[in-house]
Scaffold this motif. Structure first.
Motif, PDB file in Angstrom:
ATOM      1  N   UNK A   1      41.490  52.889 131.748  1.00 41.38           N
ATOM      2  CA  UNK A   1      40.999  53.597 130.544  1.00 41.38           C
ATOM      3  C   UNK A   1      39.783  53.205 130.024  1.00 41.38           C
ATOM      4  N   UNK A   2      39.226  51.804 130.545  1.00 43.08           N
ATOM      5  CA  UNK A   2      38.093  51.485 130.222  1.00 43.08           C
ATOM      6  C   UNK A   2      36.893  51.770 131.100  1.00 43.08           C
ATOM      7  N   UNK A   3      37.289  52.585 132.305  1.00 42.96           N
ATOM      8  CA  UNK A   3      36.374  53.042 133.164  1.00 42.96           C
ATOM      9  C   UNK A   3      35.363  53.869 132.640  1.00 42.96           C
ATOM     10  N   UNK A   4      34.086  53.813 132.520  1.00 45.95           N
ATOM     11  CA  UNK A   4      33.146  54.613 132.050  1.00 45.95           C
ATOM     12  C   UNK A   4      33.172  55.901 132.848  1.00 45.95           C
ATOM     13  N   UNK A   5      33.244  56.113 134.047  1.00 51.30           N
ATOM     14  CA  UNK A   5      33.399  57.231 134.818  1.00 51.30           C
ATOM     15  C   UNK A   5      34.583  58.501 134.289  1.00 51.30           C
ATOM     16  N   UNK A   6      35.706  57.601 134.161  1.00 56.41           N
ATOM     17  CA  UNK A   6      36.945  58.033 133.817  1.00 56.41           C
ATOM     18  C   UNK A   6      36.892  58.736 132.469  1.00 56.41           C
ATOM     19  N   UNK A   7      36.188  58.001 131.438  1.00 55.88           N
ATOM     20  CA  UNK A   7      36.027  58.326 130.323  1.00 55.88           C
ATOM     21  C   UNK A   7      35.046  59.522 130.232  1.00 55.88           C
ATOM     22  N   UNK A   8      34.042  59.450 131.047  1.00 55.75           N
ATOM     23  CA  UNK A   8      33.216  60.607 131.002  1.00 55.75           C
ATOM     24  C   UNK A   8      34.231  62.095 131.595  1.00 55.75           C
ATOM     25  N   UNK A   9      34.904  61.919 132.392  1.00 56.61           N
ATOM     26  CA  UNK A   9      35.707  63.092 132.855  1.00 56.61           C
ATOM     27  C   UNK A   9      36.598  63.392 131.996  1.00 56.61           C
ATOM     28  N   UNK A  10      37.463  62.240 131.428  1.00 52.21           N
ATOM     29  CA  UNK A  10      38.409  63.048 130.349  1.00 52.21           C
ATOM     30  C   UNK A  10      37.639  63.532 128.944  1.00 52.21           C
ATOM     31  N   UNK A  11      36.562  63.207 128.802  1.00 49.82           N
ATOM     32  CA  UNK A  11      35.518  63.755 127.684  1.00 49.82           C
ATOM     33  C   UNK A  11      35.263  65.165 128.171  1.00 49.82           C
ATOM     34  N   UNK A  12      34.918  65.425 129.445  1.00 47.29           N
ATOM     35  CA  UNK A  12      34.653  66.925 130.098  1.00 47.29           C
ATOM     36  C   UNK A  12      36.023  67.767 129.895  1.00 47.29           C
ATOM     37  N   UNK A  13      36.962  67.262 130.320  1.00 46.32           N
ATOM     38  CA  UNK A  13      38.229  68.015 130.208  1.00 46.32           C
ATOM     39  C   UNK A  13      38.766  68.215 128.827  1.00 46.32           C
ATOM     40  N   UNK A  14      38.776  67.247 127.974  1.00 47.75           N
ATOM     41  CA  UNK A  14      38.924  67.486 126.450  1.00 47.75           C
ATOM     42  C   UNK A  14      38.254  68.620 125.904  1.00 47.75           C
ATOM     43  N   UNK A  15      37.037  68.975 126.386  1.00 43.75           N
ATOM     44  CA  UNK A  15      36.134  69.942 125.651  1.00 43.75           C
ATOM     45  C   UNK A  15      36.468  71.134 126.142  1.00 43.75           C
ATOM     46  N   UNK A  16      36.969  71.070 127.558  1.00 41.08           N
ATOM     47  CA  UNK A  16      37.536  72.468 127.976  1.00 41.08           C
ATOM     48  C   UNK A  16      38.738  73.143 127.430  1.00 41.08           C
ATOM     49  N   UNK A  17      39.813  71.885 127.214  1.00 37.97           N
ATOM     50  CA  UNK A  17      40.810  72.197 126.312  1.00 37.97           C
ATOM     51  C   UNK A  17      40.642  72.577 124.813  1.00 37.97           C
ATOM     52  N   UNK A  18      39.855  71.987 124.147  1.00 42.87           N
ATOM     53  CA  UNK A  18      39.475  71.991 122.809  1.00 42.87           C
ATOM     54  C   UNK A  18      38.827  73.569 122.773  1.00 42.87           C
ATOM     55  N   UNK A  19      37.902  74.114 123.778  1.00 40.26           N
ATOM     56  CA  UNK A  19      37.229  75.422 123.706  1.00 40.26           C
ATOM     57  C   UNK A  19      38.388  76.421 123.923  1.00 40.26           C
ATOM     58  N   UNK A  20      39.340  76.127 124.781  1.00 41.62           N
ATOM     59  CA  UNK A  20      40.289  77.062 124.915  1.00 41.62           C
ATOM     60  C   UNK A  20      41.205  77.438 123.696  1.00 41.62           C
ATOM     61  N   UNK A  21      41.465  76.126 123.067  1.00 38.81           N
ATOM     62  CA  UNK A  21      42.197  76.473 121.775  1.00 38.81           C
ATOM     63  C   UNK A  21      41.453  77.050 120.692  1.00 38.81           C
ATOM     64  N   UNK A  22      40.144  76.877 120.667  1.00 36.77           N
ATOM     65  CA  UNK A  22      39.360  77.441 119.554  1.00 36.77           C
ATOM     66  C   UNK A  22      39.304  78.819 119.873  1.00 36.77           C
ATOM     67  N   UNK A  23      38.860  79.215 120.956  1.00 34.28           N
ATOM     68  CA  UNK A  23      38.983  80.506 121.411  1.00 34.28           C
ATOM     69  C   UNK A  23      40.372  81.253 121.092  1.00 34.28           C
ATOM     70  N   UNK A  24      41.479  80.735 121.306  1.00 31.45           N
ATOM     71  CA  UNK A  24      42.795  81.190 120.951  1.00 31.45           C
ATOM     72  C   UNK A  24      42.918  81.499 119.630  1.00 31.45           C
ATOM     73  N   UNK A  25      42.418  80.610 118.810  1.00 30.18           N
ATOM     74  CA  UNK A  25      42.492  80.744 117.140  1.00 30.18           C
ATOM     75  C   UNK A  25      41.713  82.008 116.895  1.00 30.18           C
ATOM     76  N   UNK A  26      40.301  81.980 117.408  1.00 29.43           N
ATOM     77  CA  UNK A  26      39.539  82.800 117.090  1.00 29.43           C
ATOM     78  C   UNK A  26      40.227  84.376 117.593  1.00 29.43           C
ATOM     79  N   UNK A  27      40.565  84.582 118.679  1.00 35.21           N
ATOM     80  CA  UNK A  27      41.293  85.529 119.152  1.00 35.21           C
ATOM     81  C   UNK A  27      42.498  86.079 118.311  1.00 35.21           C
ATOM     82  N   UNK A  28      43.349  85.311 117.757  1.00 36.02           N
ATOM     83  CA  UNK A  28      44.263  85.329 116.900  1.00 36.02           C
ATOM     84  C   UNK A  28      43.932  86.108 115.348  1.00 36.02           C
ATOM     85  N   UNK A  29      43.033  85.326 115.059  1.00 36.17           N
ATOM     86  CA  UNK A  29      42.385  85.789 113.677  1.00 36.17           C
ATOM     87  C   UNK A  29      41.674  87.255 113.945  1.00 36.17           C
TER      88      UNK A  29
END
Length: 394
Positions: free
Chosen positions: A273-301
């Motif tokens: 969990x301290x590996x900087x390369x893994x931290x980077x990748x998790x950040x990238x994946x989290x952005x994808x998840x957050x973007x999908x959730x944000x677009x889902x909320x926008x679509x519902x509205x």
């Protein structure tokens, strides 16, 4: 069956979150053993969530589209199969809301409030395309109908009290016949063998001379004769399932890396969990998840805004917003579920851990309808102002 009656949106979300916590615990074992979730579906029915969109004048909570989408996202983050089963249930509740007579609404909304479940029998195999429906409603005695046909991918039918069946009448117009699951001539076959969503029981429904009273048949063809949200709501729920799969996969990957993965020796850190390369990748994946959730909320509205003032333009805006959310969520689900192995390491590929269920579920569910066509419709709308078609898949 008796069921709790949900009071409002807040209670619906609280109940969904609680059930997701319960369902998550056994999701992997159910998938691995292909153990069908009958008890879990009974819990879902008893909770009142399946009646959450019943109109207030009929005693329901009539929750918002935003709440409904979040319910599905929560359930899918725990168990993608279980969340898929009621998707068609809510689609066919919407048909009753829009095209049911007063008596039909009164009857079926009471059924829903009592915890009854709708399945589906809509898709057919071996036809020219997905909208080539060959199941037929023939005239029967005393104004009734007789159903004949074979349906495939009938998610929810095996667990249903009522099975809505898409069929064409003698004039070739599309109708929905609501058939009790114990009707003579109706057979539900558990022959689903998909690589993912293993416990949806999305098998075959055979209809051989099934008698249907006239008051159990609704004119679905009218849905597409004016501005409509039928497709937008159906696709919103699919997008919510994909977003939930992505979020669930990311959460399990993070837990695995924190508790089981070893750091790569060149990283110089004490834990993965301290590996900087893994931290980077998790950040990238989290952005994808957050973007999908944000677009889902926008679509519902957007769906809610169109529902408040339904026009050709507002319906088009809703469909395009939902299409964007579906594309984003589908991409996130497949990529994050695949990246789970990349970030977790060799041990994560063990069959006994069943972490691959997230990718199998994502890969299977995102095949429902091609996102490439959604991107086409988005592009045409942005570039030329071309409204998306009213075929029920946008």
């Amino acid at each position: 069956m008796t069921a709790h009656v949900i009071a409002d949106d807040a209670e619906a979300l609280a109940v969904a979150a609680s059930l997701a916590g319960e369902f998550r615990a056994g999701a992997s074992a159910r998938d691995a053993e292909r153990r069908l979730p009958r008890e879990e579906l009974d819990r879902l029915s008893a909770s009142g969530l399946l009646a959450a969109t019943v109109p207030a004048e009929h005693g329901g909570a009539d929750v918002s589209d935003s709440t409904l989408a979040e319910i599905f996202r929560l359930l899918a983050s725990a168990d993608a199969s279980l969340s898929q089963i009621p998707q068609s249930h809510f689609v066919y509740v919407n048909v009753i809301r829009r095209h049911g007579t007063d008596e039909q609404r009164k009857f079926f909304f009471a059924e829903l409030l009592a915890g009854r479940r709708f399945g589906n029998a809509q898709s057919e195999a071996g036809t020219k395309h997905v909208q080539d429906i060959r199941t037929r409603l023939h005239p029967g005695p005393a104004g009734s109908y007789v159903l004949d046909g074979v349906k495939h991918y009938s998610t929810g039918a095996l667990f249903a009290d009522w099975i809505p069946v898409l069929a064409r009448a003698e004039d070739d117009k599309l109708h929905v016949a609501y058939v009790p699951s114990n009707a003579p001539g109706l057979t539900v076959i558990d022959d689903w063998d998909g690589l993912g969503q293993r416990t949806t029981a999305s098998g075959t429904v055979r209809l051989e001379g099934v008698e249907v009273p006239a008051d159990r048949v609704l004119p679905h063809h009218l849905t597409f004769e004016g501005p409509q949200l039928h497709g937008a709501v159906a696709q919103l729920l699919h997008a919510a399932i994909d977003a939930g799969i992505a979020g669930g996969a990311l959460a399990e990957a993070a837990e695995f890396v924190r508790t089981k993965s070893r750091p790569w020796f060149e990283s110089g850190v004490e834990s993965a969990a301290e590996d900087p390369l893994l931290i980077q990748r998790f950040g990238e994946l989290a952005i994808q998840v957050r973007a999908s959730e944000a677009l889902l909320r926008e679509a519902a509205r957007a769906v809610e805004a169109a529902r408040a003032d339904l026009t050709d333009d507002s319906a088009a805006e809703a469909s395009i917003a939902v299409a964007a959310a579906k594309v984003s969520a589908a991409q996130a689900a497949v990529e994050v579920a695949s990246a789970l192995f990349e970030v977790s390491g060799t041990r994560s590929a063990l069959n006994s851990l069943n972490l691959h269920r997230h990718w199998r579920d994502a890969r299977t569910h995102t095949l429902h309808d091609p996102t490439r066509w959604k991107i086409q419709h988005i592009g045409r709308y942005v570039l030329n102002g071309t409204r998306p078609p009213r075929h029920g898949l946008l």
